[in-house]
Design a protein around this motif. Structure first.
Motif, PDB file in Angstrom:
ATOM      1  N   ALA A 193      23.325  -5.877  35.709  1.00 23.59           N
ATOM      2  CA  ALA A 193      22.851  -4.575  35.140  1.00 23.59           C
ATOM      3  C   ALA A 193      21.527  -4.420  35.746  1.00 23.59           C
ATOM      4  CB  ALA A 193      22.420  -4.515  33.606  1.00 23.59           C
ATOM      5  N   THR A 194      20.691  -5.210  36.242  1.00 23.59           N
ATOM      6  CA  THR A 194      19.312  -5.304  36.665  1.00 23.59           C
ATOM      7  C   THR A 194      19.361  -5.534  38.272  1.00 23.59           C
ATOM      8  OG1 THR A 194      18.535  -7.492  36.090  1.00 23.59           O
ATOM      9  CG2 THR A 194      18.456  -5.726  34.381  1.00 23.59           C
ATOM     10  N   GLY A 195      20.482  -6.431  38.749  1.00 17.83           N
ATOM     11  CA  GLY A 195      20.471  -6.907  40.005  1.00 17.83           C
ATOM     12  C   GLY A 195      19.493  -8.060  40.205  1.00 17.83           C
ATOM     13  N   HIS A 196      18.795  -8.707  39.097  1.00 21.16           N
ATOM     14  CA  HIS A 196      17.950  -9.859  39.041  1.00 21.16           C
ATOM     15  C   HIS A 196      18.492 -11.012  38.522  1.00 21.16           C
ATOM     16  CE1 HIS A 196      14.658  -7.270  40.006  1.00 21.16           C
ATOM     17  NE2 HIS A 196      14.716  -6.408  38.745  1.00 21.16           N
ATOM     18  N   ARG A 197      18.034 -12.237  39.088  1.00 18.58           N
ATOM     19  CA  ARG A 197      18.545 -13.536  38.379  1.00 18.58           C
ATOM     20  C   ARG A 197      17.962 -13.692  37.193  1.00 18.58           C
ATOM     21  NH1 ARG A 197      22.003 -15.541  41.917  1.00 18.58           N
ATOM     22  NH2 ARG A 197      22.237 -17.284  40.666  1.00 18.58           N
ATOM     23  N   VAL A 198      18.746 -14.102  36.237  1.00 16.91           N
ATOM     24  CA  VAL A 198      18.223 -14.446  35.023  1.00 16.91           C
ATOM     25  C   VAL A 198      18.845 -15.801  34.286  1.00 16.91           C
ATOM     26  CG1 VAL A 198      18.089 -12.210  34.154  1.00 16.91           C
ATOM     27  CG2 VAL A 198      20.158 -13.436  33.815  1.00 16.91           C
ATOM     28  N   PRO A 199      18.312 -16.529  33.480  1.00 17.95           N
ATOM     29  CA  PRO A 199      18.851 -17.760  32.987  1.00 17.95           C
ATOM     30  C   PRO A 199      20.052 -17.650  32.430  1.00 17.95           C
ATOM     31  CG  PRO A 199      16.500 -17.475  32.376  1.00 17.95           C
ATOM     32  CD  PRO A 199      17.092 -16.115  32.909  1.00 17.95           C
ATOM     33  N   LYS A 200      20.984 -18.586  32.825  1.00 23.80           N
ATOM     34  CA  LYS A 200      22.444 -18.510  32.103  1.00 23.80           C
ATOM     35  C   LYS A 200      22.225 -18.933  30.796  1.00 23.80           C
ATOM     36  CE  LYS A 200      26.985 -20.363  33.237  1.00 23.80           C
ATOM     37  NZ  LYS A 200      27.835 -21.206  34.163  1.00 23.80           N
ATOM     38  N   ALA A 201      23.095 -18.292  30.063  1.00 26.72           N
ATOM     39  CA  ALA A 201      23.135 -18.437  28.515  1.00 26.72           C
ATOM     40  C   ALA A 201      23.646 -19.842  28.384  1.00 26.72           C
ATOM     41  CB  ALA A 201      24.104 -17.418  27.735  1.00 26.72           C
ATOM     42  N   VAL A 202      23.178 -20.614  27.647  1.00 26.98           N
ATOM     43  CA  VAL A 202      23.679 -22.073  27.216  1.00 26.98           C
ATOM     44  C   VAL A 202      23.647 -22.349  25.718  1.00 26.98           C
ATOM     45  CG1 VAL A 202      22.798 -24.419  27.179  1.00 26.98           C
ATOM     46  CG2 VAL A 202      22.248 -22.852  29.204  1.00 26.98           C
ATOM     47  N   PRO A 203      24.748 -22.961  25.393  1.00 26.19           N
ATOM     48  CA  PRO A 203      25.119 -22.891  23.930  1.00 26.19           C
ATOM     49  C   PRO A 203      24.101 -23.891  23.217  1.00 26.19           C
ATOM     50  CG  PRO A 203      27.170 -23.673  25.445  1.00 26.19           C
ATOM     51  CD  PRO A 203      26.153 -23.428  26.235  1.00 26.19           C
ATOM     52  N   ARG A 204      23.913 -23.320  21.923  1.00 26.78           N
ATOM     53  CA  ARG A 204      22.789 -24.167  21.346  1.00 26.78           C
ATOM     54  C   ARG A 204      23.082 -25.562  21.246  1.00 26.78           C
ATOM     55  NH1 ARG A 204      20.101 -21.422  16.293  1.00 26.78           N
ATOM     56  NH2 ARG A 204      18.491 -22.284  16.977  1.00 26.78           N
ATOM     57  N   ALA A 205      24.444 -25.823  20.894  1.00 27.30           N
ATOM     58  CA  ALA A 205      24.807 -27.290  20.913  1.00 27.30           C
ATOM     59  C   ALA A 205      24.421 -27.955  22.098  1.00 27.30           C
ATOM     60  CB  ALA A 205      26.339 -27.290  20.849  1.00 27.30           C
ATOM     61  N   GLN A 206      24.403 -27.455  23.241  1.00 25.90           N
ATOM     62  CA  GLN A 206      24.026 -28.209  24.525  1.00 25.90           C
ATOM     63  C   GLN A 206      22.783 -28.275  24.807  1.00 25.90           C
ATOM     64  OE1 GLN A 206      26.776 -28.792  27.085  1.00 25.90           O
ATOM     65  NE2 GLN A 206      25.037 -30.263  27.604  1.00 25.90           N
ATOM     66  N   ASP A 207      21.955 -27.384  24.223  1.00 26.97           N
ATOM     67  CA  ASP A 207      20.410 -27.454  24.237  1.00 26.97           C
ATOM     68  C   ASP A 207      19.995 -28.713  23.226  1.00 26.97           C
ATOM     69  OD1 ASP A 207      19.455 -25.627  25.988  1.00 26.97           O
ATOM     70  OD2 ASP A 207      19.508 -23.865  24.581  1.00 26.97           O
ATOM     71  N   ILE A 208      20.510 -28.755  22.226  1.00 27.00           N
ATOM     72  CA  ILE A 208      20.414 -29.934  21.077  1.00 27.00           C
ATOM     73  C   ILE A 208      20.757 -31.186  21.863  1.00 27.00           C
ATOM     74  CG2 ILE A 208      21.084 -30.788  18.785  1.00 27.00           C
ATOM     75  CD1 ILE A 208      21.720 -27.926  17.912  1.00 27.00           C
ATOM     76  N   GLU A 209      21.854 -31.316  22.422  1.00 28.58           N
ATOM     77  CA  GLU A 209      22.725 -32.534  22.896  1.00 28.58           C
ATOM     78  C   GLU A 209      21.629 -33.064  24.217  1.00 28.58           C
ATOM     79  OE1 GLU A 209      26.352 -32.897  25.423  1.00 28.58           O
ATOM     80  OE2 GLU A 209      27.045 -33.767  23.573  1.00 28.58           O
ATOM     81  N   ASP A 210      21.001 -32.040  25.002  1.00 29.49           N
ATOM     82  CA  ASP A 210      20.147 -32.241  26.164  1.00 29.49           C
ATOM     83  C   ASP A 210      19.030 -32.749  25.872  1.00 29.49           C
ATOM     84  OD1 ASP A 210      22.412 -32.033  28.080  1.00 29.49           O
ATOM     85  OD2 ASP A 210      21.771 -29.840  28.489  1.00 29.49           O
ATOM     86  N   THR A 211      18.444 -32.260  24.555  1.00 27.58           N
ATOM     87  CA  THR A 211      17.039 -32.817  24.076  1.00 27.58           C
ATOM     88  C   THR A 211      17.088 -34.025  23.797  1.00 27.58           C
ATOM     89  OG1 THR A 211      16.439 -30.230  23.505  1.00 27.58           O
ATOM     90  CG2 THR A 211      15.325 -32.046  22.632  1.00 27.58           C
ATOM     91  N   ILE A 212      18.107 -34.153  22.788  1.00 26.16           N
ATOM     92  CA  ILE A 212      18.260 -35.650  22.198  1.00 26.16           C
ATOM     93  C   ILE A 212      18.696 -36.881  23.426  1.00 26.16           C
ATOM     94  CG2 ILE A 212      19.860 -37.356  20.882  1.00 26.16           C
ATOM     95  CD1 ILE A 212      20.164 -34.764  18.990  1.00 26.16           C
ATOM     96  N   ALA A 213      19.082 -36.359  24.395  1.00 24.22           N
ATOM     97  CA  ALA A 213      19.267 -37.192  25.461  1.00 24.22           C
ATOM     98  C   ALA A 213      18.083 -37.685  26.400  1.00 24.22           C
ATOM     99  CB  ALA A 213      20.327 -36.655  26.690  1.00 24.22           C
ATOM    100  N   LEU A 214      16.726 -36.839  26.116  1.00 23.38           N
ATOM    101  CA  LEU A 214      15.773 -37.039  26.749  1.00 23.38           C
ATOM    102  C   LEU A 214      14.779 -37.916  25.835  1.00 23.38           C
ATOM    103  CD1 LEU A 214      14.629 -33.646  27.972  1.00 23.38           C
ATOM    104  CD2 LEU A 214      15.707 -35.197  29.222  1.00 23.38           C
ATOM    105  N   ILE A 215      15.073 -38.146  24.571  1.00 22.73           N
ATOM    106  CA  ILE A 215      14.245 -38.702  23.750  1.00 22.73           C
ATOM    107  C   ILE A 215      14.891 -39.727  23.034  1.00 22.73           C
ATOM    108  CG2 ILE A 215      12.734 -36.808  23.390  1.00 22.73           C
ATOM    109  CD1 ILE A 215      14.160 -35.934  20.661  1.00 22.73           C
ATOM    110  N   ALA A 216      16.073 -40.030  23.025  1.00 23.83           N
ATOM    111  CA  ALA A 216      16.825 -41.145  22.388  1.00 23.83           C
ATOM    112  C   ALA A 216      16.817 -42.247  23.052  1.00 23.83           C
ATOM    113  CB  ALA A 216      18.282 -40.552  22.083  1.00 23.83           C
ATOM    114  N   PRO A 217      16.567 -42.444  24.261  1.00 28.54           N
ATOM    115  CA  PRO A 217      16.787 -43.744  25.018  1.00 28.54           C
ATOM    116  C   PRO A 217      15.608 -44.658  24.518  1.00 28.54           C
ATOM    117  CG  PRO A 217      16.990 -41.977  26.718  1.00 28.54           C
ATOM    118  CD  PRO A 217      16.610 -41.383  25.479  1.00 28.54           C
ATOM    119  N   ARG A 218      16.079 -45.927  24.481  1.00 26.27           N
ATOM    120  CA  ARG A 218      15.258 -46.960  24.081  1.00 26.27           C
ATOM    121  C   ARG A 218      13.675 -46.888  24.586  1.00 26.27           C
ATOM    122  NH1 ARG A 218      15.499 -51.995  21.822  1.00 26.27           N
ATOM    123  NH2 ARG A 218      14.004 -53.660  22.362  1.00 26.27           N
ATOM    124  N   GLN A 219      12.744 -46.862  23.692  1.00 22.44           N
ATOM    125  CA  GLN A 219      11.159 -46.783  24.055  1.00 22.44           C
ATOM    126  C   GLN A 219      10.763 -45.497  24.264  1.00 22.44           C
ATOM    127  OE1 GLN A 219       9.880 -49.217  23.180  1.00 22.44           O
ATOM    128  NE2 GLN A 219      11.397 -51.198  23.028  1.00 22.44           N
TER     129      GLN A 219
END
Length: 290
Positions: A116-142
């Motif tokens: 519609a605009t010809g501009h690059r925009v962030p691709k839609a990501v499922p909320r489940a994916q955002d949750i999983e990726d966030t947990i992957a950052l803070i769950a590792p030991r220490q």
């Protein structure tokens, strides 16, 4: 409980939070929980909603989540089993909403062309994916103990963080998780070795507040008064004042809201990837996969 140099009350709280993260961290657990967020489903219905998960992966996840108390299982016949969220599982949904909000704000996204605009925009990501990726950052030991220690200490150095987050381990053990957190842009280090939370790291406050309340079985309405992650952390009284060296300067965080209404689009799956998404602004080299 993992040993830390934090006051005993905070160490107990931290231990419950890290255990909760470990329970949620295995891949696809979040997808299963959100699939069941609207109503109980039979096994074949869950399998239909998550077609990329073969029986050999889906069945063990359902079993582990049931053992952990997040799901309830009703067997009508050997081949006719109904799964639904338990009370604890339903209470987790608003916590997952806060984790999704952090991921939506801070995790880097692939860009696509908007026709519609010809501009690059962030691709839609499922909320489940955002949750999983966030947990992957803070769950590792220490990872979470270091983030909590930094929140308490303010600007610190590796030696002091090791003494606070992992006093029963050798000093050198702090460097690998600390470097990983820097690569993930949750902490920043200067040339003199001073370490502090980034804006993304500080913004984990509502996530940790809610996880702490949920893990303790407390109402989420009490989450914003958390002794470490409140807008102005409460200085512990059962240990010397040395734990707080610099008061963090962050805006007040919102009180966790009521259970979110998960929509089918929250589980929309656009692609399968093994890449751990990092916060926007993180270095482009040294990425990790799981």
């Amino acid at each position: 409980m993992a040993t830390t140099g934090l006051p005993e009350s905070i160490s107990s709280d931290l231990s419950r939070v890290t255990q909760s993260l470990q329970m949620l961290a295995p891949r696809w657990n979040i997808w299963v929980l959100l699939t069941l967020s609207q109503k109980p489903l039979r096994y074949r219905e869950i399998k239909s909603a998550l077609p990329w998960l073969p029986d050999g992966q889906l069945h063990p996840r359902l079993g582990k989540l049931t053992e952990s108390g997040l799901l309830e299982r009703t067997e009508f016949e050997p081949q006719d089993v109904l799964y639904g969220l338990s009370v604890r599982g339903r209470e987790l949904l608003p916590v997952l909403g806060l984790i999704a909000a952090w991921g939506g704000k801070h995790l880097e996204k692939e860009t696509v062309l908007d026709p519609a605009t010809g501009h690059r925009v962030p691709k839609a990501v499922p909320r489940a994916q955002d949750i999983e990726d966030t947990i992957a950052l803070i769950a590792p030991r220490q990872a979470t103990p270091i983030l909590w220690a930094l929140r308490v200490r303010g600007t610190s150095n590796a030696k002091a963080l090791a003494a606070t987050a992992m006093p029963d381990r050798h000093l050198t053990n702090v460097y690998a998780p600390l470097n990983r957190l820097a690569e993930d842009f949750l902490v920043t280090k200067d040339r003199e070795g001073r370490v502090e939370l980034t804006a993304a790291g500080r913004d984990l406050a509502p996530v940790y507040q809610a996880l702490s309340a949920w893990a303790a079985g407390a109402p989420l309405s009490e989450a914003a008064s958390h002794p470490v992650w409140a807008p102005t952390p409460v200085q512990p009284q059962d240990r010397p004042a040395m734990w707080v060296t610099t008061q963090p300067r962050i805006p007040a965080v919102p009180t966790p809201q009521a259970r979110p209404a998960w929509k089918p689009g929250d589980l929309f799956f656009s692609h399968i990837t093994n890449t751990v998404v990092r916060p926007a602004g993180a270095p482009t080299t040294g990425g990790r996969t799981r």
